[in-house]
Design a protein around this motif. Structure first.
Motif, short mmCIF file in Angstrom:
data_model
loop_
_atom_site.label_atom_id
_atom_site.label_comp_id
_atom_site.label_asym_id
_atom_site.label_seq_id
_atom_site.Cartn_x
_atom_site.Cartn_y
_atom_site.Cartn_z
N ALA A 160 -4.34 2.21 -3.06
CA ALA A 160 -3.50 1.11 -2.72
C ALA A 160 -2.93 0.35 -4.09
CB ALA A 160 -4.39 -0.07 -2.04
N VAL A 161 -3.69 0.14 -5.11
CA VAL A 161 -3.21 -0.20 -6.28
C VAL A 161 -2.22 0.72 -7.03
CG1 VAL A 161 -3.98 -0.89 -8.81
CG2 VAL A 161 -5.06 -1.80 -6.85
N GLU A 163 -0.18 2.84 -5.84
CA GLU A 163 1.25 2.69 -5.13
C GLU A 163 1.83 1.29 -5.08
OE1 GLU A 163 0.98 4.03 -0.92
OE2 GLU A 163 1.75 6.25 -1.78
N ALA A 164 0.90 0.30 -5.08
CA ALA A 164 1.39 -1.20 -5.34
C ALA A 164 2.45 -0.87 -6.74
CB ALA A 164 0.35 -2.18 -5.23
N ARG A 165 1.77 -0.45 -7.54
CA ARG A 165 2.43 -0.48 -8.91
C ARG A 165 3.65 0.40 -8.84
NH1 ARG A 165 -2.56 -1.38 -13.25
NH2 ARG A 165 -0.63 -2.17 -14.43
N LEU A 166 3.44 1.56 -7.99
CA LEU A 166 4.81 2.16 -8.14
C LEU A 166 5.91 1.45 -7.42
CD1 LEU A 166 3.46 5.76 -7.33
CD2 LEU A 166 4.24 5.11 -9.39
N ILE A 167 5.30 0.89 -6.27
CA ILE A 167 6.46 0.12 -5.20
C ILE A 167 7.22 -0.90 -6.17
CG2 ILE A 167 6.20 -1.53 -3.83
CD1 ILE A 167 4.22 0.02 -2.41
N LEU A 168 6.37 -1.66 -7.42
CA LEU A 168 7.04 -2.60 -8.00
C LEU A 168 7.74 -1.93 -9.33
CD1 LEU A 168 4.27 -5.30 -7.94
CD2 LEU A 168 6.21 -5.21 -6.61
N ARG A 256 5.61 10.63 -6.87
CA ARG A 256 4.89 9.94 -5.43
C ARG A 256 3.49 10.58 -5.46
NH1 ARG A 256 8.59 14.08 -2.61
NH2 ARG A 256 10.74 12.62 -2.36
N LEU B 49 8.07 7.16 -1.33
CA LEU B 49 6.84 7.19 -1.58
C LEU B 49 6.25 8.46 -1.04
CD1 LEU B 49 5.96 3.53 -1.11
CD2 LEU B 49 5.77 4.75 -3.41
N ARG B 72 12.86 2.55 -7.04
CA ARG B 72 11.77 1.73 -6.25
C ARG B 72 11.95 0.19 -7.02
NH1 ARG B 72 7.78 6.03 -7.52
NH2 ARG B 72 8.33 7.70 -5.89
N ALA B 83 -1.88 -5.05 -2.56
CA ALA B 83 -2.90 -4.77 -3.29
C ALA B 83 -2.60 -5.36 -4.70
CB ALA B 83 -2.60 -3.46 -3.73
N TRP B 85 -4.22 -5.85 -8.97
CA TRP B 85 -5.01 -5.06 -9.83
C TRP B 85 -5.77 -5.94 -10.94
CZ3 TRP B 85 0.01 -3.89 -8.59
CH2 TRP B 85 0.98 -4.58 -9.40
N LEU B 135 11.45 -9.84 -7.88
CA LEU B 135 12.35 -8.60 -8.35
C LEU B 135 13.82 -8.59 -8.15
CD1 LEU B 135 9.57 -5.83 -7.71
CD2 LEU B 135 10.03 -7.02 -9.85
#
Lengths: 266, 200
Positions: A160-161, A163-168, A256, B49, B72, B83, B85, B135
């Motif tokens: 989850a973390v 992907e959360a970073r990739l998402i941002l 991904r 994704l 993205r 999520a 971190w 963003l």
């Protein structure tokens, strides 16, 4: 100082101690006896075989034989690295990551030790080459196994973390930085502990062996110090390389997260 | 196609039937459909994704032609579960939020320096909305952004999202199970079922 050669009776006496342990285990109903007996028998067979092979290789002292032995050791270590992970990367690419990380470090560092540091003649002198590679490889294998296990488990639990970073919009290097550094640390911990405990809490096996074989302690210690440095460097570089290669493999070319590339635990 | 800002052409994946639509700047597409028809999968495919087929184009640039992290940053996905971190909220932001947002999200500005572990799930959800909005994405992919919020807060969060999408001239793809929310914010509506997506 002479080497006191061991007779079969001496070995049998040592084995009787393990037998005694087995009897105690049976008496208190601890179901470990079979495994203990089997693994002990396996150890004896493996070591006797290795002793015979080494004796033959030492007599032949040919580069081809040593290369073959190194190859066998590396492939077995590559398998062992995968076996030590709960969710290893599937297939050949998972196996090859461990193999590449070990060849790129343990093998290279052993070669450096033989040619630059000890300067044996010939450089592949089996009495030095094989034990050195064995010790460095054994430790590197443990480090790489731990590092990759931490990496794959961490990705699985922390998806989850990640992907959360990739998402941002974080790129791979930024998104995986913490996971990679923690995995490196996991791989290095046994080595760090070994360095801290050496000579104080534990007497390293190689040094003990050399002393038992009659080498003056100071000479044995010098060898041990060299070995420790070699092991630390090989384990560190090995974990680093394995973690970099492994982290890359956790993602595809579009960055991904690909947890489907991990094996599901049995 | 010519004035399309965000165009989605026959996007499909493992459990997703083909979906096509186009959006102009400021437009919101509300997506509805039963659980398991691939609503989240659609959003994940649009954010690149998951592996998928079909064509996604933003401002004339095809998704697969742009480096993934750049894509993205422009097409931001807000998953149903956020999520975090780092230990503190502000470590996840590069700048503080505009003051009006705190009121719109019905959150206390002090939360910016709070420990993530101490936040309620509703607070996390709203802070995740803010984290995506700051963003200034070109496209916002919203996966039930107001689920699990009380009705008053849900309405306020929905209004902030809709207002920001219009103000920033971005586009929104918004998954919801709430028909009245869909009616309130939709410029277009998409109904997803086992056959694929139907624009209504």
């Amino acid at each position: 100082m002479d080497l006191y050669s061991l007779t079969p009776l001496d070995l049998a006496l040592a084995a009787s101690l393990v037998l005694l342990l087995g009897v105690v285990q049976v008496l208190i109903g601890l179901g470990l006896f079979r495994t203990l007996a089997f693994n002990s028998a396996r150890m004896v067979v493996q070591l006797l075989l290795v002793g015979l092979i080494l004796q033959a290789v030492f007599a032949a002292a040919s580069l081809a034989w040593i290369a073959l032995i190194a190859l066998v050791m590396l492939s077995l270590a590559g398998y062992e690295v995968t076996a030590r992970q709960k969710r290893p990367i599937r297939g050949w690419s998972g196996y090859s990551i461990g193999l590449m990380a070990m060849s790129g470090t343990a093998l290279v560092i052993t070669l450096v030790a033989l040619t630059v540091i000890i300067q044996t003649d010939p450089w592949y002198e089996p009495q030095y080459a094989i034990p050195l590679l064995g010790m460095i490889l054994g430790n590197t294998m443990t480090g790489i196994g731990l590092a990759l296990n931490h990496l794959t488990q961490g990705a699985w639990n922390g998806r989850a973390v990640l992907e959360a970073r990739l998402i941002l919009g974080h790129d791979l290097s930024k998104a995986t930085r913490e996971l990679r550094s923690e995995s490196m640390r996991a791989g290095m911990i046994p080595t760090l502990n070994m360095l801290a405990a050496a000579g104080v809490i534990s007497l390293p096996g190689m040094m003990t062996g050399q002393i038992l074989a009659g080498t003056p302690p100071v000479e044995a210690v010098k060898y041990q110090i060299m070995i420790m440095f070699l092991i630390a460097a090989a384990t560190g570089f090995g974990s680093l390389l394995a973690v970099q290669l492994g982290a890359k493999r956790l993602f595809d070319q579009r960055e991904r997260l690909r947890l489907d590339r991990l094996k599901t635990p049995k | 196609m010519s004035d399309a800002f965000f165009s989605v052409d026959a996007v499909r994946g493992a459990n997703l039937r083909p979906v096509s639509f186009t959006l102009r700047p400021g437009e919101i597409l509300m997506v509805q459909g039963e659980s398991g028809v691939g609503k989240s999968q659609l959003l994940r495919a649009l954010a690149d994704l998951d592996a998928h087929e079909g064509k996604v184009v933003l401002n004339g640039v095809e998704q697969q032609q742009m480096p993934p992290s750049q894509w993205r940053r422009r097409v931001v996905y807000l998953p149903a579960e956020s999520a975090w971190w780092d230990d503190y909220v502000d470590q996840h932001f590069t700048e503080n939020l505009p003051e009006t947002w705190w009121a719109a999200l019905r959150l206390k500005p002090e939360l910016f320096r709070a420990e993530v572990a101490r936040l309620s799930s509703g607070e996390r959800q709203r802070l995740a909305v803010a984290r995506a909005l700051v963003l200034k994405p070109k496209v916002l992919l919203l996966d039930e952004p107001t689920a699990n919020l009380d009705a008053v807060t849900a309405k306020a969060v929905g209004e902030l999202l809709s207002e920001q999408i219009k103000a920033q001239g971005s586009a929104g793809v918004w998954v919801t199970h709430d028909a009245s929310e869909a009616a309130r914010f939709a410029d277009k509506q998409l109904y997803l079922d086992a056959e694929g997506g139907h624009i209504t």
